[in-house]
Design a protein around this motif. Structure first.
Motif, PDB file in Angstrom:
ATOM      1  N   PRO A  15       0.819  -1.212   0.000  1.00  0.00           N
ATOM      2  CA  PRO A  15       0.000   0.000   0.000  1.00  0.00           C
ATOM      3  C   PRO A  15       0.857   1.268   0.000  1.00  0.00           C
ATOM      4  CG  PRO A  15      -0.732  -1.556   1.678  1.00  0.00           C
ATOM      5  CD  PRO A  15       0.566  -2.059   1.163  1.00  0.00           C
ATOM      6  N   ASN A  16       0.333   2.303  -0.622  1.00  0.00           N
ATOM      7  CA  ASN A  16       1.022   3.589  -0.661  1.00  0.00           C
ATOM      8  C   ASN A  16       0.941   4.253   0.709  1.00  0.00           C
ATOM      9  OD1 ASN A  16       1.025   6.644  -1.028  1.00  0.00           O
ATOM     10  ND2 ASN A  16       1.760   5.949  -3.027  1.00  0.00           N
ATOM     11  N   GLN A  17       2.111   4.501   1.307  1.00  0.00           N
ATOM     12  CA  GLN A  17       2.145   5.019   2.671  1.00  0.00           C
ATOM     13  C   GLN A  17       1.505   6.408   2.785  1.00  0.00           C
ATOM     14  OE1 GLN A  17       3.274   3.174   5.343  1.00  0.00           O
ATOM     15  NE2 GLN A  17       3.333   1.555   3.817  1.00  0.00           N
ATOM     16  N   ALA A  18       1.739   7.260   1.804  1.00  0.00           N
ATOM     17  CA  ALA A  18       1.173   8.607   1.844  1.00  0.00           C
ATOM     18  C   ALA A  18      -0.350   8.550   1.792  1.00  0.00           C
ATOM     19  CB  ALA A  18       1.721   9.448   0.695  1.00  0.00           C
ATOM     20  N   GLU A  19      -0.885   7.654   0.956  1.00  0.00           N
ATOM     21  CA  GLU A  19      -2.336   7.534   0.848  1.00  0.00           C
ATOM     22  C   GLU A  19      -2.933   6.927   2.116  1.00  0.00           C
ATOM     23  OE1 GLU A  19      -2.974   5.344  -2.723  1.00  0.00           O
ATOM     24  OE2 GLU A  19      -2.575   7.052  -4.030  1.00  0.00           O
ATOM     25  N   LEU A  20      -2.207   5.997   2.744  1.00  0.00           N
ATOM     26  CA  LEU A  20      -2.675   5.444   4.012  1.00  0.00           C
ATOM     27  C   LEU A  20      -2.758   6.537   5.071  1.00  0.00           C
ATOM     28  CD1 LEU A  20      -0.690   2.064   4.258  1.00  0.00           C
ATOM     29  CD2 LEU A  20      -3.118   2.359   3.735  1.00  0.00           C
ATOM     30  N   GLN A  48     -21.081   1.334   8.835  1.00  0.00           N
ATOM     31  CA  GLN A  48     -21.161   1.913   7.491  1.00  0.00           C
ATOM     32  C   GLN A  48     -19.931   1.553   6.671  1.00  0.00           C
ATOM     33  OE1 GLN A  48     -20.347   6.128   7.008  1.00  0.00           O
ATOM     34  NE2 GLN A  48     -22.177   6.346   5.718  1.00  0.00           N
ATOM     35  N   LEU A  49     -18.753   1.635   7.293  1.00  0.00           N
ATOM     36  CA  LEU A  49     -17.510   1.325   6.590  1.00  0.00           C
ATOM     37  C   LEU A  49     -17.514  -0.108   6.082  1.00  0.00           C
ATOM     38  CD1 LEU A  49     -14.601   1.947   5.727  1.00  0.00           C
ATOM     39  CD2 LEU A  49     -13.874   1.370   8.065  1.00  0.00           C
ATOM     40  N   ARG A  50     -17.945  -1.036   6.888  1.00  0.00           N
ATOM     41  CA  ARG A  50     -17.997  -2.432   6.453  1.00  0.00           C
ATOM     42  C   ARG A  50     -18.870  -2.583   5.207  1.00  0.00           C
ATOM     43  NH1 ARG A  50     -16.745  -6.856   8.976  1.00  0.00           N
ATOM     44  NH2 ARG A  50     -18.689  -7.845   8.291  1.00  0.00           N
ATOM     45  N   GLY A  51     -19.963  -1.847   5.163  1.00  0.00           N
ATOM     46  CA  GLY A  51     -20.840  -1.924   4.008  1.00  0.00           C
ATOM     47  C   GLY A  51     -20.235  -1.338   2.747  1.00  0.00           C
ATOM     48  N   MET A  52     -19.209  -0.517   2.906  1.00  0.00           N
ATOM     49  CA  MET A  52     -18.559   0.113   1.757  1.00  0.00           C
ATOM     50  C   MET A  52     -17.395  -0.716   1.219  1.00  0.00           C
ATOM     51  SD  MET A  52     -18.494   3.963   3.396  1.00  0.00           S
ATOM     52  CE  MET A  52     -17.620   4.757   2.042  1.00  0.00           C
ATOM     53  N   LEU A  53     -16.972  -1.726   1.955  1.00  0.00           N
ATOM     54  CA  LEU A  53     -15.823  -2.529   1.557  1.00  0.00           C
ATOM     55  C   LEU A  53     -16.236  -3.648   0.607  1.00  0.00           C
ATOM     56  CD1 LEU A  53     -14.052  -2.954   5.021  1.00  0.00           C
ATOM     57  CD2 LEU A  53     -13.311  -1.472   3.137  1.00  0.00           C
ATOM     58  N   ALA A  79     -12.539  -8.030   1.598  1.00  0.00           N
ATOM     59  CA  ALA A  79     -11.997  -7.198   2.677  1.00  0.00           C
ATOM     60  C   ALA A  79     -12.959  -7.176   3.867  1.00  0.00           C
ATOM     61  CB  ALA A  79     -11.749  -5.782   2.170  1.00  0.00           C
ATOM     62  N   ARG A  80     -14.250  -7.128   3.588  1.00  0.00           N
ATOM     63  CA  ARG A  80     -15.249  -7.105   4.663  1.00  0.00           C
ATOM     64  C   ARG A  80     -15.189  -8.382   5.497  1.00  0.00           C
ATOM     65  NH1 ARG A  80     -19.202  -5.904   1.682  1.00  0.00           N
ATOM     66  NH2 ARG A  80     -20.090  -7.971   1.338  1.00  0.00           N
ATOM     67  N   ASP A  81     -15.039  -9.513   4.831  1.00  0.00           N
ATOM     68  CA  ASP A  81     -14.982 -10.788   5.548  1.00  0.00           C
ATOM     69  C   ASP A  81     -13.695 -10.936   6.353  1.00  0.00           C
ATOM     70  OD1 ASP A  81     -17.424 -11.432   4.483  1.00  0.00           O
ATOM     71  OD2 ASP A  81     -16.617 -12.731   2.910  1.00  0.00           O
ATOM     72  N   ALA A  82     -12.637 -10.249   5.918  1.00  0.00           N
ATOM     73  CA  ALA A  82     -11.338 -10.374   6.593  1.00  0.00           C
ATOM     74  C   ALA A  82     -11.192  -9.431   7.777  1.00  0.00           C
ATOM     75  CB  ALA A  82     -10.204 -10.122   5.588  1.00  0.00           C
ATOM     76  N   LEU A  83     -12.151  -8.516   7.946  1.00  0.00           N
ATOM     77  CA  LEU A  83     -12.019  -7.457   8.945  1.00  0.00           C
ATOM     78  C   LEU A  83     -13.119  -7.559   9.999  1.00  0.00           C
ATOM     79  CD1 LEU A  83     -10.302  -4.862   9.503  1.00  0.00           C
ATOM     80  CD2 LEU A  83     -12.064  -3.599   8.274  1.00  0.00           C
ATOM     81  N   GLN A  84     -12.725  -7.583  11.273  1.00  0.00           N
ATOM     82  CA  GLN A  84     -13.703  -7.704  12.358  1.00  0.00           C
ATOM     83  C   GLN A  84     -13.575  -6.548  13.339  1.00  0.00           C
ATOM     84  OE1 GLN A  84     -13.292 -10.899  15.405  1.00  0.00           O
ATOM     85  NE2 GLN A  84     -15.330 -11.497  14.704  1.00  0.00           N
ATOM     86  N   PRO A  85     -14.646  -5.791  13.575  1.00  0.00           N
ATOM     87  CA  PRO A  85     -14.618  -4.720  14.572  1.00  0.00           C
ATOM     88  C   PRO A  85     -14.827  -5.284  15.980  1.00  0.00           C
ATOM     89  CG  PRO A  85     -16.699  -4.690  13.380  1.00  0.00           C
ATOM     90  CD  PRO A  85     -15.909  -5.819  12.820  1.00  0.00           C
ATOM     91  N   VAL A  86     -14.031  -4.782  16.936  1.00  0.00           N
ATOM     92  CA  VAL A  86     -14.078  -5.280  18.306  1.00  0.00           C
ATOM     93  C   VAL A  86     -14.187  -4.100  19.263  1.00  0.00           C
ATOM     94  CG1 VAL A  86     -12.894  -6.603  20.100  1.00  0.00           C
ATOM     95  CG2 VAL A  86     -12.657  -7.277  17.694  1.00  0.00           C
ATOM     96  N   GLN A 126      -8.533   2.560   1.033  1.00  0.00           N
ATOM     97  CA  GLN A 126      -7.204   2.116   1.451  1.00  0.00           C
ATOM     98  C   GLN A 126      -7.180   0.790   2.209  1.00  0.00           C
ATOM     99  OE1 GLN A 126      -4.522   3.567   0.276  1.00  0.00           O
ATOM    100  NE2 GLN A 126      -5.926   4.977  -0.764  1.00  0.00           N
ATOM    101  N   LEU A 127      -8.211   0.478   2.968  1.00  0.00           N
ATOM    102  CA  LEU A 127      -8.187  -0.754   3.756  1.00  0.00           C
ATOM    103  C   LEU A 127      -8.081  -2.021   2.900  1.00  0.00           C
ATOM    104  CD1 LEU A 127     -10.663  -0.018   6.689  1.00  0.00           C
ATOM    105  CD2 LEU A 127      -8.194  -0.438   6.842  1.00  0.00           C
ATOM    106  N   PRO A 128      -8.773  -2.106   1.761  1.00  0.00           N
ATOM    107  CA  PRO A 128      -8.599  -3.323   0.942  1.00  0.00           C
ATOM    108  C   PRO A 128      -7.156  -3.541   0.495  1.00  0.00           C
ATOM    109  CG  PRO A 128     -10.578  -2.158   0.273  1.00  0.00           C
ATOM    110  CD  PRO A 128      -9.859  -1.243   1.227  1.00  0.00           C
ATOM    111  N   ALA A 129      -6.438  -2.442   0.199  1.00  0.00           N
ATOM    112  CA  ALA A 129      -5.033  -2.580  -0.202  1.00  0.00           C
ATOM    113  C   ALA A 129      -4.182  -3.068   0.967  1.00  0.00           C
ATOM    114  CB  ALA A 129      -4.503  -1.232  -0.715  1.00  0.00           C
ATOM    115  N   LEU A 130      -4.461  -2.554   2.159  1.00  0.00           N
ATOM    116  CA  LEU A 130      -3.716  -2.969   3.342  1.00  0.00           C
ATOM    117  C   LEU A 130      -3.994  -4.439   3.653  1.00  0.00           C
ATOM    118  CD1 LEU A 130      -1.964  -2.327   5.813  1.00  0.00           C
ATOM    119  CD2 LEU A 130      -4.056  -1.623   7.009  1.00  0.00           C
TER     120      LEU A 130
END
Length: 211
Positions: free
Chosen positions: A33-38, A97-102, A106-113, A202-206
């Protein structure tokens, strides 16, 4: 120079161009991932992944969760509490909302805690009721205050324990999120306030950089 020689030179130049573009593409992928964009999206990565402490908390189903054994998925840890009047419900709604935008992968790989900074009131049952408003993919953790403080201080999100003798007390805490990688180590932070448009880019790239 003959016509055949010119043709050979042109073909050689085209082959070199194709090879050059291929090498460039591979190098760009390897860079991740591009560090500046992150950073522009509010994502701050640590120079080196950081181990999390070996504390054990309890999830919303009453099951023990060893923090140093979390692996397999990316996780966003938010230190908050269910009786929070403003920051917490807003942040959790933004995460929903963010999960719905992914994209799905990426959505399946990411869990909010949600890690409670108010274990006095945030029982597993209370966490389960509260998180039900945001979605079944949200996990809540509670436990002994000392263990929660150890975890929060270790990942750089300290909070001030409340005076629980006061009625309707509040807890001072951060709105930043902690990024935990699929290896169970802390990778960085997401700064508050959340910018969902840029995070969704950016999260999908990360996440994909370690798929």
């Amino acid at each position: 120079m003959s016509k055949v020689q010119k043709t050979v030179l042109i073909l050689a130049a085209l082959v070199a161009l194709v090879i050059g573009l291929t090498v460039y593409k591979v190098l760009m992928v390897d860079r991740g991932p591009n560090q500046a964009e992150l950073l522009d999206a509010g994502i701050v990565l640590l120079p080196q992944p950081r181990e999390v402490p070996d504390v054990t908390l309890v999830d919303q189903d009453g099951q023990p969760v060893a923090m140093d054994e979390l692996d397999g998925r990316w996780r966003l840890l938010f230190f908050g509490y269910t009786f929070c009047p403003d920051i917490c419900p807003a942040t959790l709604a933004e995460l929903r909302q963010l999960r719905g935008m992914l994209p799905e992968q990426a959505r399946d790989a990411l869990q909010p805690v949600l890690v409670s900074v108010d274990p006095n009131r945030d029982t597993p049952e209370q966490l389960k009721r509260y998180l039900g408003f945001f979605g079944p993919e949200f996990v809540g953790l509670t436990g002994e205050l000392d263990a929660i403080q150890t975890l929060a201080n270790s990942v750089g999100i300290p909070f001030i324990p409340a005076d629980t003798s006061q009625e309707n007390y509040t807890v001072d805490h951060s709105g930043n999120l902690v990024i935990i990688g699929p290896d169970g180590r802390q990778r960085g932070f997401i700064r508050a306030p959340l910018n969902n448009e840029k995070l969704a880019e950016q999260l999908p790239a990360l996440i994909g950089s370690e798929g």
